[in-house]
Design a protein around this motif. Structure first.
Motif, short mmCIF file in Angstrom:
data_model
loop_
_atom_site.label_atom_id
_atom_site.label_comp_id
_atom_site.label_asym_id
_atom_site.label_seq_id
_atom_site.Cartn_x
_atom_site.Cartn_y
_atom_site.Cartn_z
N LEU A 280 0.70 -1.07 0.01
CA LEU A 280 -0.04 0.00 -0.06
C LEU A 280 1.02 1.13 0.10
O LEU A 280 1.67 1.36 0.72
CB LEU A 280 -0.91 0.20 1.33
N LYS A 281 0.72 2.18 -1.04
CA LYS A 281 1.69 3.38 -0.94
C LYS A 281 0.57 4.55 -1.08
O LYS A 281 -0.39 4.67 -1.89
CB LYS A 281 2.46 3.17 -2.20
N GLY A 282 1.02 5.45 -0.35
CA GLY A 282 0.37 6.72 -0.43
C GLY A 282 1.18 7.97 -0.89
O GLY A 282 2.16 7.98 -0.25
N HIS A 343 -8.26 -5.78 -1.97
CA HIS A 343 -7.54 -4.99 -1.13
C HIS A 343 -7.48 -3.60 -1.59
O HIS A 343 -7.29 -2.62 -0.90
CB HIS A 343 -5.83 -5.49 -0.96
N THR A 344 -7.83 -3.23 -2.88
CA THR A 344 -7.56 -1.83 -3.50
C THR A 344 -9.05 -1.24 -2.66
O THR A 344 -9.22 -0.08 -2.65
CB THR A 344 -7.96 -1.78 -4.87
N GLN A 345 -10.03 -2.25 -2.29
CA GLN A 345 -11.18 -1.49 -1.57
C GLN A 345 -11.14 -1.58 -0.11
O GLN A 345 -11.64 -0.72 0.51
CB GLN A 345 -12.42 -2.37 -2.13
N THR A 346 -10.28 -2.52 0.53
CA THR A 346 -10.32 -2.66 1.70
C THR A 346 -8.96 -1.82 2.46
O THR A 346 -9.16 -1.86 3.69
CB THR A 346 -10.25 -3.87 2.11
N ALA A 347 -8.10 -1.51 1.71
CA ALA A 347 -6.89 -0.91 2.41
C ALA A 347 -6.96 0.56 2.04
O ALA A 347 -7.30 0.95 0.88
CB ALA A 347 -5.73 -1.50 1.77
N LYS A 348 -6.36 1.33 2.92
CA LYS A 348 -6.76 2.79 2.76
C LYS A 348 -5.41 3.55 3.38
O LYS A 348 -5.09 3.59 4.66
CB LYS A 348 -8.09 3.25 3.28
N PHE A 349 -5.20 4.46 2.51
CA PHE A 349 -4.17 5.45 3.24
C PHE A 349 -4.88 6.84 3.64
O PHE A 349 -5.84 7.34 2.78
CB PHE A 349 -2.95 5.90 2.12
N ILE A 350 -4.65 7.15 4.88
CA ILE A 350 -5.44 8.42 5.79
C ILE A 350 -4.49 9.53 5.76
O ILE A 350 -3.65 9.17 6.76
CB ILE A 350 -6.27 7.75 6.82
N LEU A 351 -5.07 10.45 5.34
CA LEU A 351 -4.43 11.80 5.80
C LEU A 351 -5.30 12.34 7.18
O LEU A 351 -6.36 12.61 6.82
CB LEU A 351 -4.32 12.86 4.75
N SER A 352 -4.62 12.10 8.24
CA SER A 352 -5.67 12.31 9.33
C SER A 352 -6.07 13.84 9.70
O SER A 352 -7.19 14.14 9.70
CB SER A 352 -5.06 11.56 10.68
N ASP A 353 -4.95 14.49 9.96
CA ASP A 353 -5.36 16.00 10.28
C ASP A 353 -3.97 16.78 9.82
O ASP A 353 -3.11 15.70 9.77
CB ASP A 353 -5.71 16.23 11.83
N PHE A 354 -4.08 18.01 9.53
CA PHE A 354 -2.93 18.76 9.31
C PHE A 354 -3.11 20.14 9.88
O PHE A 354 -4.26 20.80 10.06
CB PHE A 354 -2.86 18.75 7.73
N TYR A 355 -1.93 20.91 9.79
CA TYR A 355 -1.83 22.35 10.18
C TYR A 355 -0.88 22.97 9.43
O TYR A 355 0.24 22.59 9.16
CB TYR A 355 -1.55 22.33 11.68
N ILE A 356 -1.30 23.92 8.72
CA ILE A 356 -0.34 24.83 7.94
C ILE A 356 -0.44 26.25 8.18
O ILE A 356 -1.43 26.71 8.18
CB ILE A 356 -0.82 24.84 6.47
N PHE A 357 0.63 26.94 8.60
CA PHE A 357 0.80 28.38 8.90
C PHE A 357 1.60 29.04 8.03
O PHE A 357 2.80 28.71 7.79
CB PHE A 357 1.34 28.32 10.41
N TYR A 358 1.10 30.22 7.72
CA TYR A 358 1.74 30.69 6.59
C TYR A 358 1.62 32.33 6.46
O TYR A 358 0.58 32.92 7.26
CB TYR A 358 1.04 30.37 5.12
N GLU A 359 2.61 33.22 5.88
CA GLU A 359 2.65 34.55 5.84
C GLU A 359 1.84 34.98 4.60
O GLU A 359 2.12 34.47 3.44
CB GLU A 359 3.91 35.21 5.71
#
Length: 463
Positions: A280-282, A343-359
């Motif tokens: 599995l690759k994300g 497994h293309t349906q049952t395996a999943k790469f998940i981006l849980s949460d994120f935070y981006i701070f910028y000017e």
């Protein structure tokens, strides 16, 4: 007989305790007078027209005060809570030297080591804040008023202006709410009154220090948050959050759609390394941000599920992992191959949460980048996200040192000058001609056995 023995034991215990040095009276400086705090503050209030005390409860200045060989009064502070700006205040020399402790002086039996004076903060009749410096133990021949000093408050934000409203964030941003709650109830004496701004400091849960600096923007109190900033050694730290309008924040938590901010793809294929596993690759890449990213944090994981007797069972291949200051990455996992499962349906790469701070782009005025150089010309390539002008200019060398005055390009004919520097482990040549010094550090060596480095003469063996 038992009563007699009991009385003797009691008498012996009393004699032993009273003879013990722990119970001896500490000899006090005979000319010392110990005043109540309220007495000192009443005099200070009248001397400096204090209308309201912000705090009075024994914050203090620690360090050394002495007179140098020319008779000039000198002060060295040991803590970073108060700036040495107070030295230029009113009657400071007397306030720092008037303390009379046990046996006199500041350093007796370690009880008052490095103590200089107490500090209070008050609002005066002219509307200004002032620090007031005082002692409660002074010589009986001194007038209280003569031992009290003061200095102006140097910051644009007062601790009395910092309230819950300053720390407000969206109600659904729980992580930031919990973080800022640490600072809401800070006592005024706990602020750091040094550097250029009023500040607060605390330990981060992951280690290191969190440092808040308060200032005003369009009349409103705002603050910057730095990670691992240390005011006393000028370590800048990393700016990770701000309530200033100059900056923006994008945050998203588990369960919400991330596609607005990221391109996220995944593949599930047969592992080429193990026949019994799937790969599995994300892949994640942030979409364009309207500004310069200063700090980011992404949490991701992978999961897959299996069916056992008709029940879905979620299997986490690993615990959540966190990436800092990376907005594009790939991650791979090996998962168990289960016959009859897509497994293309049952395996999943998940981006849980994120935070981006910028000017924000409209507030970005200080470009940064690096010089692109050739034998004859140069131009400045922006790396801050802004479009470079890409206009080449010829090298110039008005001081005739064979270095371009603009980009530092080393022209034909230039001869490097350098100095030899060393520490206890190694030595190196550092260019003094303005050129960038290439890596050339090398360990000390002593082939003639005289105890000194043969190149830099560092003393390797003092015996």
């Amino acid at each position: 007989m038992k009563k007699v023995l009991f009385v003797l034991v009691i008498l012996f215990a009393i004699f032993t305790l009273t003879a013990c040095p722990w119970f001896e009276d500490i000899t006090r400086y005979p000319d010392m007078v110990e005043y109540q705090l309220s007495e000192i503050l009443e005099v200070a209030k009248e001397k400096y027209s204090v209308t309201k005390w912000i705090y009075t409860d024994y914050s203090n200045i620690r360090g050394e005060a002495w007179y140098d060989k020319d008779g000039v009064f000198q002060v060295k502070s040991y803590q970073n809570q108060y700036s040495l700006d107070f030295v230029n205040g009113d009657n400071i020399e007397k306030a720092l030297t008037s303390f009379a402790g046990k046996e006199g002086g500041h350093d007796v039996q370690g009880m008052y080591s490095n103590f200089l004076c107490n500090v209070a903060l008050g609002e005066c009749a002219d509307g200004k804040l002032r620090f007031v410096y005082f002692n409660t133990n002074i010589n009986k021949n001194e007038k209280i008023a003569d031992t009290i000093g003061a200095s102006d408050y140097p910051f644009e934000v007062s601790p009395t202006e910092i309230n819950d409203k300053v720390f407000e964030v969206p109600s659904h941003w729980q992580a930031m709410i919990l973080f800022l709650n640490k600072f809401k109830k800070a006592h005024p004496r706990g602020y750091i009154y040094s550097g250029n701004r009023l500040a607060l400091e605390t330990e981060a849960s992951s280690g290191g220090r969190i440092y808040l600096e308060f200032y005003k923007e369009e009349g409103e109190v705002v603050f910057d948050v730095f990670f691992n900033r240390l005011s006393f050694d000028d370590k800048e730290g990393q700016l990770v959050y701000s309530t200033s309008n100059r900056y923006g924040v994008i945050y998203n938590y588990y369960g919400l759609d991330k596609s607005q901010y990221f391109d996220i793809t995944q593949t599930v294929t047969q592992s080429t390394e193990q026949e019994s596993c799937m790969s599995l690759k994300g892949k994640v890449k942030a979409k364009e941000i309207e500004g310069e990213v200063l700090y980011s944090q992404i949490t991701y994981t992978a999961e897959y599920y299996v069916l056992r007797e008709g029940e879905k069972i979620i299997m986490h291949s690993s615990s959540n992992e966190k990436l800092v200051d990376t907005l594009e990455f790939e991650k791979g996992w090996m998962i168990d191959k289960i016959d009859g499962v897509d497994h293309t349906q049952t395996a999943k790469f998940i981006l849980s949460d994120f935070y981006i701070f910028y000017e924000k782009k409209e507030n970005h005025t200080e470009h940064f980048g690096e010089w692109q150089k050739s034998e004859t010309s140069h131009f400045y390539q922006y790396t801050c996200g802004c479009e470079s002008q890409d206009i080449a200019e010829l090298h110039s060398d008005y001081d005739e040192n064979f270095l371009c005055d603009i980009c530092g390009y080393v022209m034909e004919g230039h001869e490097h000058t350098y100095k030899l520097t060393f520490d206890q482990f190694s030595h190196c040549h550092v260019y003094t001609c303005g050129c960038e010094t290439p890596p050339n550090s090398a360990p000390h060596y002593d082939e003639d056995g005289d105890g000194n480095c043969d190149l830099c003469q560092y003393v390797m063996n003092e015996e």
